[in-house]
Design a protein around this motif. Structure first.
Motif, PDB file in Angstrom:
ATOM      1  N   ARG A 129     -19.692 -18.831   3.848  1.00  0.00           N
ATOM      2  CA  ARG A 129     -20.889 -19.406   3.044  1.00  0.00           C
ATOM      3  C   ARG A 129     -20.930 -18.615   1.869  1.00  0.00           C
ATOM      4  O   ARG A 129     -21.562 -19.192   0.673  1.00  0.00           O
ATOM      5  CB  ARG A 129     -21.898 -18.871   3.770  1.00  0.00           C
ATOM      6  CG  ARG A 129     -22.030 -19.611   5.161  1.00  0.00           C
ATOM      7  CD  ARG A 129     -22.850 -21.116   5.285  1.00  0.00           C
ATOM      8  NE  ARG A 129     -22.954 -21.711   6.509  1.00  0.00           N
ATOM      9  CZ  ARG A 129     -23.841 -22.614   6.730  1.00  0.00           C
ATOM     10  NH1 ARG A 129     -24.291 -23.375   5.597  1.00  0.00           N
ATOM     11  NH2 ARG A 129     -24.018 -23.162   7.790  1.00  0.00           N
ATOM     12  N   LEU A 132     -19.785 -28.271   0.454  1.00  0.00           N
ATOM     13  CA  LEU A 132     -18.794 -27.048   0.290  1.00  0.00           C
ATOM     14  C   LEU A 132     -17.791 -27.406  -0.893  1.00  0.00           C
ATOM     15  O   LEU A 132     -17.590 -28.645  -1.552  1.00  0.00           O
ATOM     16  CB  LEU A 132     -17.914 -27.134   1.620  1.00  0.00           C
ATOM     17  CG  LEU A 132     -18.688 -26.573   2.873  1.00  0.00           C
ATOM     18  CD1 LEU A 132     -17.804 -26.886   4.012  1.00  0.00           C
ATOM     19  CD2 LEU A 132     -19.490 -25.459   2.745  1.00  0.00           C
ATOM     20  N   ARG A 133     -17.234 -26.152  -1.445  1.00  0.00           N
ATOM     21  CA  ARG A 133     -16.088 -26.538  -2.664  1.00  0.00           C
ATOM     22  C   ARG A 133     -14.989 -26.822  -2.076  1.00  0.00           C
ATOM     23  O   ARG A 133     -14.409 -27.885  -2.878  1.00  0.00           O
ATOM     24  CB  ARG A 133     -15.954 -24.960  -3.293  1.00  0.00           C
ATOM     25  CG  ARG A 133     -17.149 -24.593  -4.013  1.00  0.00           C
ATOM     26  CD  ARG A 133     -17.097 -23.208  -4.317  1.00  0.00           C
ATOM     27  NE  ARG A 133     -18.197 -22.849  -5.296  1.00  0.00           N
ATOM     28  CZ  ARG A 133     -18.288 -21.450  -5.747  1.00  0.00           C
ATOM     29  NH1 ARG A 133     -17.708 -20.466  -5.034  1.00  0.00           N
ATOM     30  NH2 ARG A 133     -19.196 -21.120  -6.717  1.00  0.00           N
ATOM     31  N   PHE A 187     -21.158 -18.813  -4.051  1.00  0.00           N
ATOM     32  CA  PHE A 187     -21.581 -19.816  -3.436  1.00  0.00           C
ATOM     33  C   PHE A 187     -23.021 -19.905  -2.964  1.00  0.00           C
ATOM     34  O   PHE A 187     -24.011 -20.984  -3.012  1.00  0.00           O
ATOM     35  CB  PHE A 187     -20.856 -20.757  -2.267  1.00  0.00           C
ATOM     36  CG  PHE A 187     -21.100 -22.050  -2.121  1.00  0.00           C
ATOM     37  CD1 PHE A 187     -20.934 -23.136  -2.806  1.00  0.00           C
ATOM     38  CD2 PHE A 187     -21.486 -22.245  -0.683  1.00  0.00           C
ATOM     39  CE1 PHE A 187     -21.135 -24.332  -2.596  1.00  0.00           C
ATOM     40  CE2 PHE A 187     -22.053 -23.556  -0.429  1.00  0.00           C
ATOM     41  CZ  PHE A 187     -21.729 -24.639  -1.069  1.00  0.00           C
ATOM     42  N   VAL A 227     -27.949 -26.259  -1.107  1.00  0.00           N
ATOM     43  CA  VAL A 227     -27.021 -26.683  -2.008  1.00  0.00           C
ATOM     44  C   VAL A 227     -27.582 -26.817  -3.229  1.00  0.00           C
ATOM     45  O   VAL A 227     -28.797 -27.503  -3.367  1.00  0.00           O
ATOM     46  CB  VAL A 227     -26.412 -28.201  -1.492  1.00  0.00           C
ATOM     47  CG1 VAL A 227     -25.450 -28.687  -2.394  1.00  0.00           C
ATOM     48  CG2 VAL A 227     -25.743 -27.826  -0.288  1.00  0.00           C
ATOM     49  N   GLY A 280     -18.156 -21.065  -0.188  1.00  0.00           N
ATOM     50  CA  GLY A 280     -18.424 -22.424   0.002  1.00  0.00           C
ATOM     51  C   GLY A 280     -17.077 -23.105   0.469  1.00  0.00           C
ATOM     52  O   GLY A 280     -16.563 -24.176   0.161  1.00  0.00           O
TER      53      GLY A 280
END
Length: 307
Positions: free
Chosen positions: A158, A185-186, A20, A101, A161
């Protein structure tokens, strides 16, 4: 994905690749404890805060300078001036957060619960640093009605994610969703904190995406502790009540090889916890912060991360 379903979150998180973004920050920022004193509004829901007589502004300032020097040896670290009108401002990670992002950098301004802390969100110098100097895009959550105290309320992995959002008076369900979206975020797991807890980052730390420090008594539901422990096994470290009370859960990794916590937290670490951190590749490092801890937070609360 944002959910309270621990099983669904765990299934998703186990399949999330560590691609991520960087697991640790490329820089850090602090706010000096100028005018450090008891903030009565904050004390209303922060059981960790000392009484007014327990605040020593001069000692807190000296310890904060030592913290700055220590962290600057690891990553570039900037320190903004404090403001006597915002005595809690030395804990900036609740108000400002950054993320990268889809290749673009952004900074997020949180919505604080208490008016004394809402003043911090209006600081032109910090906004100007991120928006003007670093040219980060701004996402301003400070004027909407839902409390969302950023990386105090939501702990982040981090590398993958993932977010862990403890719900309280300082972050409601909509606030958690707003932070999740703002940081891109995922997946985020929402859960209730135990009675008397005000921020997730006092009871949980995720270190460089591969280790978790967990204070089980800080969570309302054992299933949440079990899910986090399973996700980070074999490097999930369950902290004792004594370690929890000493702020050992309020730690941060700014590099792949060290975890930073206060001297009080470091002294409270059991031999078993130290061995577990060493096995995960982390050297515990500490800075004396007892005067700062009178304000109800510890080392992690003082450090804003720059991604």
């Amino acid at each position: 994905m944002i959910t309270r379903d621990t099983a669904a979150f765990l299934e998703f998180a186990r399949g999330a690749a560590a691609d991520f973004g960087p697991a640790t920050a490329r820089g850090a920022f602090l706010v000096a404890p100028d005018g450090f004193r008891l903030a009565e509004q904050s004390a209303a829901d922060n059981r960790y805060m000392a009484e007014a007589a327990g605040f020593d502004a001069a000692r807190a300032s000296a310890q904060h300078r030592e913290l700055h020097r220590a962290l600057a040896g690891v990553v570039p670290t900037v320190c903004f001036a404090g403001d006597p009108q915002t005595p809690d401002a030395l804990f900036p990670n609740n108000v400002f957060a950054t993320a990268r992002v889809d290749g673009s950098s952004r900074y997020v301004v949180g919505r604080m619960r208490h008016p004394v802390r809402q003043r911090e969100a209006a600081r032109a110098d910090i906004r100007g640093f991120f928006g003007g100097v670093l040219d980060y895009a701004e996402i301003d959550l400070s004027t909407q009605p839902h409390p969302c105290e950023l990386t105090g309320a939501l702990v982040i992995d981090r590398a993958r994610g993932l977010g862990f959002a403890g719900l309280s008076e300082r972050c409601d369900r909509e606030g958690a969703r707003l932070i999740h979206d703002a940081l891109g975020l995922r997946a985020t797991l929402m859960f209730e904190l135990a009675a008397g807890e005000y921020h997730t980052n006092v009871v949980l730390a995720v270190l460089a995406g591969r280790t978790a420090l967990v204070c089980p008594q800080g969570f309302a539901e054992p299933a949440v502790v079990e899910a986090i422990t399973a996700l980070y096994a074999p490097h999930a470290v369950l902290l004792s009540p004594a370690e929890h009370a000493a702020f050992a859960g309020n730690a941060i990794a700014l590099s792949e090889d060290a975890v930073w916590m206060s001297a009080r937290a470091g002294q409270a670490l059991s031999a078993e916890s130290r061995r577990a951190l060493t096995a995960a590749g982390f050297e515990p490092r500490s800075v004396e912060l007892d005067a700062i801890e009178a304000g109800g937070g510890s080392l992690r609360c003082c450090v804003g991360e720059i991604f």
